[in-house]
Motif scaffolding. Structure first.
Motif, PDB file in Angstrom:
ATOM      1  N   ASN A   1       0.807  -1.207   0.000  1.00  0.00           N
ATOM      2  CA  ASN A   1       0.000   0.000   0.000  1.00  0.00           C
ATOM      3  C   ASN A   1       0.846   1.265   0.000  1.00  0.00           C
ATOM      4  O   ASN A   1       0.412   2.309  -0.492  1.00  0.00           O
ATOM      5  CB  ASN A   1      -0.959   0.005   1.186  1.00  0.00           C
ATOM      6  N   LEU A   2       2.054   1.193   0.572  1.00  0.00           N
ATOM      7  CA  LEU A   2       2.964   2.327   0.458  1.00  0.00           C
ATOM      8  C   LEU A   2       3.223   2.637  -1.018  1.00  0.00           C
ATOM      9  O   LEU A   2       3.180   3.793  -1.445  1.00  0.00           O
ATOM     10  CB  LEU A   2       4.263   2.027   1.195  1.00  0.00           C
ATOM     11  N   LEU A   3       3.473   1.584  -1.795  1.00  0.00           N
ATOM     12  CA  LEU A   3       3.706   1.778  -3.224  1.00  0.00           C
ATOM     13  C   LEU A   3       2.447   2.256  -3.941  1.00  0.00           C
ATOM     14  O   LEU A   3       2.522   3.100  -4.844  1.00  0.00           O
ATOM     15  CB  LEU A   3       4.206   0.472  -3.852  1.00  0.00           C
ATOM     16  N   VAL A   4       1.289   1.741  -3.542  1.00  0.00           N
ATOM     17  CA  VAL A   4       0.029   2.197  -4.139  1.00  0.00           C
ATOM     18  C   VAL A   4      -0.152   3.694  -3.927  1.00  0.00           C
ATOM     19  O   VAL A   4      -0.513   4.434  -4.853  1.00  0.00           O
ATOM     20  CB  VAL A   4      -1.164   1.416  -3.552  1.00  0.00           C
ATOM     21  N   ALA A   5       0.108   4.148  -2.706  1.00  0.00           N
ATOM     22  CA  ALA A   5      -0.036   5.571  -2.390  1.00  0.00           C
ATOM     23  C   ALA A   5       0.861   6.427  -3.265  1.00  0.00           C
ATOM     24  O   ALA A   5       0.446   7.458  -3.803  1.00  0.00           O
ATOM     25  CB  ALA A   5       0.274   5.805  -0.912  1.00  0.00           C
ATOM     26  N   ILE A   6       2.098   5.992  -3.408  1.00  0.00           N
ATOM     27  CA  ILE A   6       3.066   6.754  -4.206  1.00  0.00           C
ATOM     28  C   ILE A   6       2.703   6.720  -5.688  1.00  0.00           C
ATOM     29  O   ILE A   6       2.680   7.755  -6.376  1.00  0.00           O
ATOM     30  CB  ILE A   6       4.485   6.200  -3.983  1.00  0.00           C
ATOM     31  N   HIS A   7       2.405   5.520  -6.214  1.00  0.00           N
ATOM     32  CA  HIS A   7       2.099   5.389  -7.638  1.00  0.00           C
ATOM     33  C   HIS A   7       0.845   6.166  -8.026  1.00  0.00           C
ATOM     34  O   HIS A   7       0.757   6.692  -9.148  1.00  0.00           O
ATOM     35  CB  HIS A   7       1.930   3.919  -8.011  1.00  0.00           C
ATOM     36  N   ASN A   8      -0.131   6.241  -7.120  1.00  0.00           N
ATOM     37  CA  ASN A   8      -1.362   6.957  -7.420  1.00  0.00           C
ATOM     38  C   ASN A   8      -1.089   8.451  -7.591  1.00  0.00           C
ATOM     39  O   ASN A   8      -1.537   9.078  -8.568  1.00  0.00           O
ATOM     40  CB  ASN A   8      -2.383   6.727  -6.303  1.00  0.00           C
ATOM     41  N   VAL A   9      -0.354   9.042  -6.654  1.00  0.00           N
ATOM     42  CA  VAL A   9      -0.030  10.466  -6.765  1.00  0.00           C
ATOM     43  C   VAL A   9       0.920  10.708  -7.937  1.00  0.00           C
ATOM     44  O   VAL A   9       0.794  11.703  -8.654  1.00  0.00           O
ATOM     45  CB  VAL A   9       0.561  10.993  -5.438  1.00  0.00           C
ATOM     46  N   ALA A  10       1.865   9.797  -8.157  1.00  0.00           N
ATOM     47  CA  ALA A  10       2.769   9.937  -9.300  1.00  0.00           C
ATOM     48  C   ALA A  10       1.991   9.899 -10.616  1.00  0.00           C
ATOM     49  O   ALA A  10       2.293  10.653 -11.558  1.00  0.00           O
ATOM     50  CB  ALA A  10       3.819   8.828  -9.276  1.00  0.00           C
ATOM     51  N   SER A  11       0.982   9.036 -10.692  1.00  0.00           N
ATOM     52  CA  SER A  11       0.151   8.965 -11.893  1.00  0.00           C
ATOM     53  C   SER A  11      -0.580  10.281 -12.119  1.00  0.00           C
ATOM     54  O   SER A  11      -0.643  10.784 -13.250  1.00  0.00           O
ATOM     55  CB  SER A  11      -0.854   7.810 -11.775  1.00  0.00           C
ATOM     56  N   ALA A  12      -1.137  10.836 -11.033  1.00  0.00           N
ATOM     57  CA  ALA A  12      -1.833  12.119 -11.143  1.00  0.00           C
ATOM     58  C   ALA A  12      -0.874  13.233 -11.561  1.00  0.00           C
ATOM     59  O   ALA A  12      -1.207  14.089 -12.392  1.00  0.00           O
ATOM     60  CB  ALA A  12      -2.497  12.463  -9.815  1.00  0.00           C
ATOM     61  N   GLU A  13       0.326  13.225 -10.988  1.00  0.00           N
ATOM     62  CA  GLU A  13       1.329  14.242 -11.328  1.00  0.00           C
ATOM     63  C   GLU A  13       1.667  14.187 -12.815  1.00  0.00           C
ATOM     64  O   GLU A  13       1.755  15.224 -13.487  1.00  0.00           O
ATOM     65  CB  GLU A  13       2.581  14.013 -10.483  1.00  0.00           C
ATOM     66  N   ALA A  14       1.856  12.975 -13.336  1.00  0.00           N
ATOM     67  CA  ALA A  14       2.172  12.817 -14.752  1.00  0.00           C
ATOM     68  C   ALA A  14       1.002  13.249 -15.632  1.00  0.00           C
ATOM     69  O   ALA A  14       1.201  13.929 -16.661  1.00  0.00           O
ATOM     70  CB  ALA A  14       2.532  11.362 -15.043  1.00  0.00           C
ATOM     71  N   MET A  15      -0.197  12.867 -15.248  1.00  0.00           N
ATOM     72  CA  MET A  15      -1.375  13.244 -16.037  1.00  0.00           C
ATOM     73  C   MET A  15      -1.547  14.765 -16.085  1.00  0.00           C
ATOM     74  O   MET A  15      -1.830  15.337 -17.144  1.00  0.00           O
ATOM     75  CB  MET A  15      -2.623  12.585 -15.450  1.00  0.00           C
ATOM     76  N   VAL A  16      -1.354  15.422 -14.956  1.00  0.00           N
ATOM     77  CA  VAL A  16      -1.517  16.882 -14.917  1.00  0.00           C
ATOM     78  C   VAL A  16      -0.422  17.568 -15.731  1.00  0.00           C
ATOM     79  O   VAL A  16      -0.684  18.530 -16.461  1.00  0.00           O
ATOM     80  CB  VAL A  16      -1.529  17.382 -13.456  1.00  0.00           C
ATOM     81  N   LEU A  17       0.804  17.078 -15.636  1.00  0.00           N
ATOM     82  CA  LEU A  17       1.882  17.648 -16.442  1.00  0.00           C
ATOM     83  C   LEU A  17       1.553  17.550 -17.930  1.00  0.00           C
ATOM     84  O   LEU A  17       1.694  18.523 -18.682  1.00  0.00           O
ATOM     85  CB  LEU A  17       3.193  16.920 -16.151  1.00  0.00           C
ATOM     86  N   GLY A  18       1.111  16.369 -18.352  1.00  0.00           N
ATOM     87  CA  GLY A  18       0.780  16.193 -19.754  1.00  0.00           C
ATOM     88  C   GLY A  18      -0.385  17.062 -20.198  1.00  0.00           C
ATOM     89  O   GLY A  18      -0.346  17.680 -21.275  1.00  0.00           O
ATOM     90  N   MET A  19      -1.432  17.126 -19.375  1.00  0.00           N
ATOM     91  CA  MET A  19      -2.595  17.946 -19.739  1.00  0.00           C
ATOM     92  C   MET A  19      -2.232  19.423 -19.773  1.00  0.00           C
ATOM     93  O   MET A  19      -2.685  20.165 -20.646  1.00  0.00           O
ATOM     94  CB  MET A  19      -3.751  17.677 -18.768  1.00  0.00           C
ATOM     95  N   LYS A  20      -1.399  19.867 -18.831  1.00  0.00           N
ATOM     96  CA  LYS A  20      -0.980  21.278 -18.819  1.00  0.00           C
ATOM     97  C   LYS A  20      -0.155  21.597 -20.069  1.00  0.00           C
ATOM     98  O   LYS A  20      -0.170  22.726 -20.574  1.00  0.00           O
ATOM     99  CB  LYS A  20      -0.159  21.563 -17.551  1.00  0.00           C
ATOM    100  N   ALA A  21       0.532  20.575 -20.595  1.00  0.00           N
ATOM    101  CA  ALA A  21       1.334  20.753 -21.806  1.00  0.00           C
ATOM    102  C   ALA A  21       0.503  20.623 -23.081  1.00  0.00           C
ATOM    103  O   ALA A  21       1.028  20.758 -24.184  1.00  0.00           O
ATOM    104  CB  ALA A  21       2.471  19.738 -21.827  1.00  0.00           C
ATOM    105  N   GLY A  22      -0.796  20.335 -22.920  1.00  0.00           N
ATOM    106  CA  GLY A  22      -1.683  20.272 -24.076  1.00  0.00           C
ATOM    107  C   GLY A  22      -1.922  18.888 -24.640  1.00  0.00           C
ATOM    108  O   GLY A  22      -2.547  18.749 -25.692  1.00  0.00           O
ATOM    109  N   LEU A  23      -1.449  17.852 -23.947  1.00  0.00           N
ATOM    110  CA  LEU A  23      -1.668  16.494 -24.437  1.00  0.00           C
ATOM    111  C   LEU A  23      -3.070  16.008 -24.104  1.00  0.00           C
ATOM    112  O   LEU A  23      -3.663  16.418 -23.103  1.00  0.00           O
ATOM    113  CB  LEU A  23      -0.638  15.541 -23.833  1.00  0.00           C
ATOM    114  N   ASP A  24      -3.572  15.135 -24.949  1.00  0.00           N
ATOM    115  CA  ASP A  24      -4.893  14.541 -24.716  1.00  0.00           C
ATOM    116  C   ASP A  24      -4.790  13.502 -23.601  1.00  0.00           C
ATOM    117  O   ASP A  24      -3.963  12.583 -23.695  1.00  0.00           O
ATOM    118  CB  ASP A  24      -5.399  13.879 -25.993  1.00  0.00           C
TER     119      ASP A  24
END
Length: 298
Positions: free
Chosen positions: A178-201
């Motif tokens: 679950n430690l890894l789940v917690a980290i991977h979940n926020v990391a996934s959100a961080e990556a998604m927001v970076l991509g969306m802010k850069a204009g990616l679908d």
């Protein structure tokens, strides 16, 4: 035991996880006797073929093996006491599937032992959505003979079943997972927001990241929800997840083990709570990072 008795199992707690396990076992030919305090869960279980009884004590009286899936330490201790005081024949095997502090499970094991029963520590790795599809991993720990007796049940409701040794090792393994789940979940959100802010679908990101080296199982499960902004109904709510985070944090501190990445994620989850997202899926941490990034989605 008769052949009928070997195909009977009790479940106390018919919520997201327990209810999915119950339905899958019924579909695999088990007779499931269960109970819950929520009338909605009871009705759903009945529709899925579960024989509903009024209490944990009644479950223990009806079957010799019981699974428990409970939302809090208080609920766990209430159920343990009810089973210990139920008057059920000695030798009941109770497999606790929830994520709780190890101290709580050890206390419960002593209570049941004093009544002549056995508690196994058997947390599940997986979300509610995974539970629906039997895509769970079981970390079973405790008495070897009891684990052998309970194994056929988990084989029919999980993808993998593992005996990880002495009582408590299941919970320790779940904390690490679950430690890894917690980290991977926020990391996934961080990556998604970076991509969306850069204009990616966002949907294209889900497809391409899932196919590449940056993928994780959590990204596969949560990034599609982030792309769709589909956070309800939750397969794991932010509110319930906070309980797990607290337990993991306390466990790591008790060992004097640094968890810098995990600690960094805790602030993001707390922010989600402060934004009123307690009932939403843990994937909704994406909205916290969207707010921080000044990202506005149409």
């Amino acid at each position: 035991m008769s052949s009928d008795a070997t195909r009977r199992i009790g479940i106390v707690g018919l919520g997201t996880m327990g209810g999915a396990v119950a339905r899958n076992l019924v579909e695999r030919g088990w007779t499931v006797v269960g109970c819950d305090v929520d009338p909605r869960r009871i009705e759903e279980a009945r529709k899925n073929g579960v024989e509903v009884v009024e209490s944990a004590a009644a479950v223990a009286q009806a079957v010799d093996r019981v699974l428990t899936s409970l939302p809090s330490p208080a609920a766990f201790h209430d159920v343990v006491r009810a089973i210990a005081e139920s008057g059920a024949p000695k030798g009941r095997i109770v497999a606790e599937m929830s994520t709780l502090a190890l101290e709580d499970k050890l206390s419960g094991a002593e209570t049941l032992k004093s009544a002549g029963h056995v508690l196994l520590d058997c947390p599940l790795s997986g979300t509610g959505a995974q539970a629906q599809n039997r895509d769970l991993v079981v970390y079973a720990s405790g008495d070897p003979a009891a684990i052998e007796a309970i194994a056929p049940i988990f084989v029919d409701c999980a993808r993998e079943f593992h005996n990880v040794g002495a009582f408590g090792n299941g919970t320790r393994m779940k904390f690490v997972a679950n430690l890894l789940v917690a980290i991977h979940n926020v990391a996934s959100a961080e990556a998604m927001v970076l991509g969306m802010k850069a204009g990616l679908d966002p949907h294209q990101m889900v497809k391409l990241i899932s196919a590449g080296a940056g993928n994780s199982r959590i990204f596969e499960l949560r990034a599609p929800l982030m792309a769709d902004r589909a956070y309800e109904p939750a397969t794991m709510s932010i509110g319930l997840w906070q309980k797990d985070l607290t337990v993991i944090d306390e466990f790591a501190r008790s060992l004097g083990c640094p968890t810098p990445l995990f600690s960094a994620t805790e602030a993001i989850y707390r922010a989600a709570v402060s934004m009123g997202q307690t009932s939403q899926d843990t994937a909704s941490v994406c909205t916290v990072l969207e707010e921080m990034a000044g990202l506005k989605r149409d």
